[in-house]
Design a protein around this motif. Sequence first.
Motif, PDB file in Angstrom:
ATOM      1  N   HIS A 199       0.828  -1.206   0.000  1.00 23.53           N
ATOM      2  CA  HIS A 199       0.000   0.000   0.000  1.00 23.53           C
ATOM      3  C   HIS A 199       0.868   1.265   0.000  1.00 23.53           C
ATOM      4  O   HIS A 199       1.159   1.842   1.051  1.00 23.53           O
ATOM      5  N   GLU A 200       1.311   1.653  -1.150  1.00 18.18           N
ATOM      6  CA  GLU A 200       2.122   2.859  -1.321  1.00 18.18           C
ATOM      7  C   GLU A 200       3.445   2.767  -0.560  1.00 18.18           C
ATOM      8  O   GLU A 200       3.616   3.404   0.484  1.00 18.18           O
ATOM      9  N   PRO A 201       4.384   1.986  -1.060  1.00 17.14           N
ATOM     10  CA  PRO A 201       5.677   1.838  -0.376  1.00 17.14           C
ATOM     11  C   PRO A 201       6.436   3.137  -0.180  1.00 17.14           C
ATOM     12  O   PRO A 201       7.342   3.208   0.649  1.00 17.14           O
ATOM     13  N   SER A 202       6.079   4.178  -0.926  1.00 15.88           N
ATOM     14  CA  SER A 202       6.746   5.467  -0.753  1.00 15.88           C
ATOM     15  C   SER A 202       6.292   6.187   0.511  1.00 15.88           C
ATOM     16  O   SER A 202       6.932   7.134   0.967  1.00 15.88           O
ATOM     17  N   GLN A 203       5.193   5.728   1.098  1.00 13.75           N
ATOM     18  CA  GLN A 203       4.668   6.349   2.308  1.00 13.75           C
ATOM     19  C   GLN A 203       5.341   5.755   3.553  1.00 13.75           C
ATOM     20  O   GLN A 203       5.984   4.704   3.491  1.00 13.75           O
ATOM     21  N   PRO A 204       5.214   6.421   4.698  1.00 14.93           N
ATOM     22  CA  PRO A 204       5.829   5.888   5.927  1.00 14.93           C
ATOM     23  C   PRO A 204       5.316   4.489   6.264  1.00 14.93           C
ATOM     24  O   PRO A 204       4.142   4.177   6.027  1.00 14.93           O
ATOM     25  N   ALA A 205       6.190   3.668   6.810  1.00 11.79           N
ATOM     26  CA  ALA A 205       5.794   2.324   7.231  1.00 11.79           C
ATOM     27  C   ALA A 205       4.938   2.414   8.485  1.00 11.79           C
ATOM     28  O   ALA A 205       5.235   3.169   9.414  1.00 11.79           O
ATOM     29  N   ARG A 206       3.870   1.626   8.503  1.00 11.98           N
ATOM     30  CA  ARG A 206       2.948   1.581   9.636  1.00 11.98           C
ATOM     31  C   ARG A 206       2.651   0.117   9.970  1.00 11.98           C
ATOM     32  O   ARG A 206       2.876  -0.765   9.126  1.00 11.98           O
ATOM     33  N   PRO A 207       2.137  -0.159  11.149  1.00 14.81           N
ATOM     34  CA  PRO A 207       1.835  -1.549  11.496  1.00 14.81           C
ATOM     35  C   PRO A 207       0.851  -2.229  10.558  1.00 14.81           C
ATOM     36  O   PRO A 207       0.831  -3.457  10.478  1.00 14.81           O
ATOM     37  N   ASP A 208       0.033  -1.458   9.828  1.00 14.08           N
ATOM     38  CA  ASP A 208      -0.932  -2.072   8.933  1.00 14.08           C
ATOM     39  C   ASP A 208      -0.404  -2.270   7.518  1.00 14.08           C
ATOM     40  O   ASP A 208      -1.090  -2.876   6.689  1.00 14.08           O
ATOM     41  N   ASN A 209       0.811  -1.769   7.227  1.00 15.11           N
ATOM     42  CA  ASN A 209       1.356  -1.970   5.883  1.00 15.11           C
ATOM     43  C   ASN A 209       2.769  -2.538   5.878  1.00 15.11           C
ATOM     44  O   ASN A 209       3.336  -2.770   4.813  1.00 15.11           O
ATOM     45  N   SER A 210       3.323  -2.785   7.049  1.00 22.03           N
ATOM     46  CA  SER A 210       4.699  -3.262   7.140  1.00 22.03           C
ATOM     47  C   SER A 210       4.863  -4.175   8.345  1.00 22.03           C
ATOM     48  O   SER A 210       4.524  -3.795   9.480  1.00 22.03           O
ATOM     49  N   LEU A 211       5.380  -5.367   8.101  1.00 25.37           N
ATOM     50  CA  LEU A 211       5.596  -6.307   9.195  1.00 25.37           C
ATOM     51  C   LEU A 211       6.681  -5.819  10.143  1.00 25.37           C
ATOM     52  O   LEU A 211       6.575  -5.993  11.359  1.00 25.37           O
ATOM     53  N   THR A 212       7.730  -5.205   9.607  1.00 24.65           N
ATOM     54  CA  THR A 212       8.776  -4.661  10.480  1.00 24.65           C
ATOM     55  C   THR A 212       8.222  -3.555  11.360  1.00 24.65           C
ATOM     56  O   THR A 212       8.583  -3.446  12.540  1.00 24.65           O
ATOM     57  N   ALA A 213       7.347  -2.725  10.807  1.00 26.86           N
ATOM     58  CA  ALA A 213       6.737  -1.662  11.608  1.00 26.86           C
ATOM     59  C   ALA A 213       5.820  -2.245  12.679  1.00 26.86           C
ATOM     60  O   ALA A 213       5.734  -1.713  13.799  1.00 26.86           O
ATOM     61  N   LEU A 214       5.130  -3.331  12.347  1.00 31.68           N
ATOM     62  CA  LEU A 214       4.274  -3.978  13.341  1.00 31.68           C
ATOM     63  C   LEU A 214       5.091  -4.439  14.538  1.00 31.68           C
ATOM     64  O   LEU A 214       4.731  -4.152  15.694  1.00 31.68           O
ATOM     65  N   PHE A 215       6.197  -5.135  14.291  1.00 37.68           N
ATOM     66  CA  PHE A 215       7.002  -5.621  15.411  1.00 37.68           C
ATOM     67  C   PHE A 215       7.648  -4.467  16.174  1.00 37.68           C
ATOM     68  O   PHE A 215       7.745  -4.510  17.405  1.00 37.68           O
ATOM     69  N   ALA A 216       8.076  -3.436  15.465  1.00 34.40           N
ATOM     70  CA  ALA A 216       8.650  -2.271  16.148  1.00 34.40           C
ATOM     71  C   ALA A 216       7.624  -1.630  17.077  1.00 34.40           C
ATOM     72  O   ALA A 216       7.954  -1.188  18.185  1.00 34.40           O
ATOM     73  N   SER A 217       6.359  -1.605  16.639  1.00 28.97           N
ATOM     74  CA  SER A 217       5.313  -1.001  17.456  1.00 28.97           C
ATOM     75  C   SER A 217       4.991  -1.836  18.692  1.00 28.97           C
ATOM     76  O   SER A 217       4.448  -1.302  19.671  1.00 28.97           O
ATOM     77  N   GLN A 218       5.312  -3.122  18.661  1.00 33.45           N
ATOM     78  CA  GLN A 218       4.985  -4.022  19.765  1.00 33.45           C
ATOM     79  C   GLN A 218       6.115  -4.184  20.769  1.00 33.45           C
ATOM     80  O   GLN A 218       5.909  -4.735  21.849  1.00 33.45           O
ATOM     81  N   ARG A 219       7.310  -3.701  20.433  1.00 29.90           N
ATOM     82  CA  ARG A 219       8.481  -3.970  21.281  1.00 29.90           C
ATOM     83  C   ARG A 219       8.316  -3.421  22.694  1.00 29.90           C
ATOM     84  O   ARG A 219       8.582  -4.113  23.686  1.00 29.90           O
ATOM     85  N   ALA A 220       7.864  -2.173  22.801  1.00 26.16           N
ATOM     86  CA  ALA A 220       7.728  -1.566  24.128  1.00 26.16           C
ATOM     87  C   ALA A 220       6.642  -2.260  24.951  1.00 26.16           C
ATOM     88  O   ALA A 220       6.817  -2.492  26.153  1.00 26.16           O
ATOM     89  N   ALA A 221       5.530  -2.605  24.297  1.00 27.12           N
ATOM     90  CA  ALA A 221       4.441  -3.265  25.014  1.00 27.12           C
ATOM     91  C   ALA A 221       4.868  -4.631  25.535  1.00 27.12           C
ATOM     92  O   ALA A 221       4.536  -5.016  26.668  1.00 27.12           O
ATOM     93  N   LEU A 222       5.615  -5.369  24.726  1.00 22.34           N
ATOM     94  CA  LEU A 222       6.132  -6.652  25.182  1.00 22.34           C
ATOM     95  C   LEU A 222       7.133  -6.461  26.313  1.00 22.34           C
ATOM     96  O   LEU A 222       7.113  -7.181  27.317  1.00 22.34           O
ATOM     97  N   GLY A 223       8.015  -5.475  26.146  1.00 21.83           N
ATOM     98  CA  GLY A 223       9.024  -5.213  27.168  1.00 21.83           C
ATOM     99  C   GLY A 223       8.416  -4.841  28.507  1.00 21.83           C
ATOM    100  O   GLY A 223       8.989  -5.140  29.562  1.00 21.83           O
ATOM    101  N   ALA A 224       7.257  -4.197  28.482  1.00 22.53           N
ATOM    102  CA  ALA A 224       6.594  -3.824  29.735  1.00 22.53           C
ATOM    103  C   ALA A 224       6.196  -5.046  30.543  1.00 22.53           C
ATOM    104  O   ALA A 224       6.003  -4.957  31.758  1.00 22.53           O
TER     105      ALA A 224
END
Length: 234
Positions: A147-172
């Motif tokens: 979905h528009e790879p030129s746009q910023p990566a988000r958890p709904d369009n990038s698997l790496t962004a999804l895991f990055a978004s979950q790191r802090a929650a898991l770490g808690a």
Amino acid sequence: MNAPITKRVWVTGASNGLGLALAERLLEQGAQVTASGRPSEQLQALADQHGPYLLVQDYDLSDPAQAAAAARQIKDHWGAIDCLIINAGTCDYLASDTPAPALFEGIVSSNINASANCLASAQPLLKQGSSPQVLAVLSRYSALQIHEPSQPARPDNSLTALFASQRAALGAHAIDLTVVAPQSLKVPVVPVQVIPEQWTAQSAAEVILKHLPDRAPDLVLEALGVNSLWPLPK
């Protein structure tokens, strides 16, 4: 038999390739393994060999209800897990007649959904585990942005962004996260070029599990002949 790296492990995408090799290696080390994946002769042979140490599941983890059902079965069987290994390199449940233009988008989107569902469903099991951790393995296919790879990566369009978004929650919850993926061109993990290697599923599984106790945030896996690690749907 070597001492197990971790005791109770849930491995997704385990019907063949790298996922199957990870499950097999963990069983050889004495771990109790749940292997989720499409039914296959190789996975059935592993079940025949390891009996009570292996729980085989056939759930479409991209469906939240089926992911939750998988987690309930694991809780009933093992009580908890110490490690969740999300093998997000391809997709077991894409239709065999998926046209080529839709194949890679299907791999990315299905892995985003499956990974999010597994993380949500597995967290209660991990919280009850010993030194819990999550290991996510991405391929060059699944690490693509849709979905528009030129746009910023988000958890709904990038698997790496999804895991990055979950790191802090898991770490808690004291759950460590390691992401094994090809080198990102946008945000390199290491400052040097990583030369792709001719990995087999077995050699990659051995190296990945060797580094599992290190709990590194990120590891780089560059592979030639990626179909040997993540066979595409036929």
